[in-house]
Scaffold this active site. Sequence first.
Site, PDB file in Angstrom:
ATOM      1  N   HIS A  19       0.777  -1.161   0.027  1.00  0.00           N
ATOM      2  CA  HIS A  19       0.008   0.048  -0.163  1.00  0.00           C
ATOM      3  C   HIS A  19       0.968   1.320  -0.117  1.00  0.00           C
ATOM      4  CE1 HIS A  19       0.919  -0.558   4.386  1.00  0.00           C
ATOM      5  NE2 HIS A  19       0.739   0.808   4.535  1.00  0.00           N
ATOM      6  N   HIS A  23       4.673   9.348  12.198  1.00  0.00           N
ATOM      7  CA  HIS A  23       3.997   8.289  12.737  1.00  0.00           C
ATOM      8  C   HIS A  23       4.693   7.194  13.267  1.00  0.00           C
ATOM      9  CE1 HIS A  23       4.960   7.080   8.496  1.00  0.00           C
ATOM     10  NE2 HIS A  23       4.166   6.147   8.889  1.00  0.00           N
TER      11      HIS A  23
END
Length: 389
Positions: A194, A258
């Site tokens: 992804h 993140h």
Amino acid sequence: MPRSPPGRAPMHERPCMGCPVRSSSRHPVFTWRTLWQCVLPLVKSLLIFGPDKRFVPRSFSCRDDARAVTTARFLGGVYMIVGSVCMSHSPIMDKNRASPDTEKRFHAALNEARNFVAAAEPELTVVFYPDHVNGFFYDLLPSFCVGIEGQSIGDYGTAAGKLNIPQDRALDLVRHVMDRGVDTAISYRMEVDHGAMQPVELLADAYPLSRIIPIFINSAADPRPNFERVRAIGEAVGEWARAAPERVLVLGSGGLSHDPPVPALATATPEVRARLINGGDLSHEQRMIRQNRATTEGIAMRAGNSKLLPLDPAWDRMLLDAFLAGKLDVLDDTSDRSITETGGRGGHEVRTWVAALAAMGPGYAARELFYEPIDEWITGMGILSATAA
């Protein structure tokens, strides 16, 4: 017949350009002016203005590649690189819903990025992306790898299947990059996750981006390439794209701050360690466990009780401001350990932004379309578009 100035031969007696033969009915005369008047309509028919207000060739079929290159060389300075989009990806945005206002702002910015891409009409998309221990493992871990053939594994809802990678163009890119002193691996069996496919699919709503060349930049596993080398591969790709016979869009997918729940080799259990080294396909159960873990962490982060490193808007802002100002060396003196401690394990993915923006060349013009830290998505979400100078 027009009268000639005193001292000059009549027009019908002057030699043609580059030819000593006198004019005749079988051998017409052209001046530079008349030649340009003949050529200009043809040039205009082959060209349109791109989103960066530069002449760029229209779409050509494969058999017209040579004609496109000839046209570009004739004009000089024609940019075949039509722009760049850098954006964060989050595989859980469809499962973990942010606030309606946040999602509305994000999708408005995403639509703006889609319109930017559609206006550019790219014929080939180069995407710099990080892998999430899905296609690259410690058995053989390159800093960079260009996909010659590959497939999308279809994780986190992305479409699975063989990718449309033009092999001759990908190999030509590799040769150019290596000629510029940047060593890159190649793969005829690239497994793309992804990290590359989510932005491609999100941006392709308004204009198809099916013809792609994926370029992996190791961002998840230590040791990683330093930022000088990341800029070097980006600059080499940009140089190649400027001379390409098709309109090239460059994507950078990853970041910003993140800290995804990805295992580290040093602290992994024997079973996980073997997986990190040897790779192999995940079973359906294993993939569901991995994806559910990410979804659960997003919910926990929103509630304030996640064990992951929190998002760092100040760090993200520092990076965005630097990228907007063209300062791609902003992290040159920052250690990987410091990036991990501040931007999280996923913060290393900003290497893809640096490469994509380096491809635009010095003096590129960038525009921030969106930034918000979205806890539910475990990511500082940013979108930036850019055009070459």
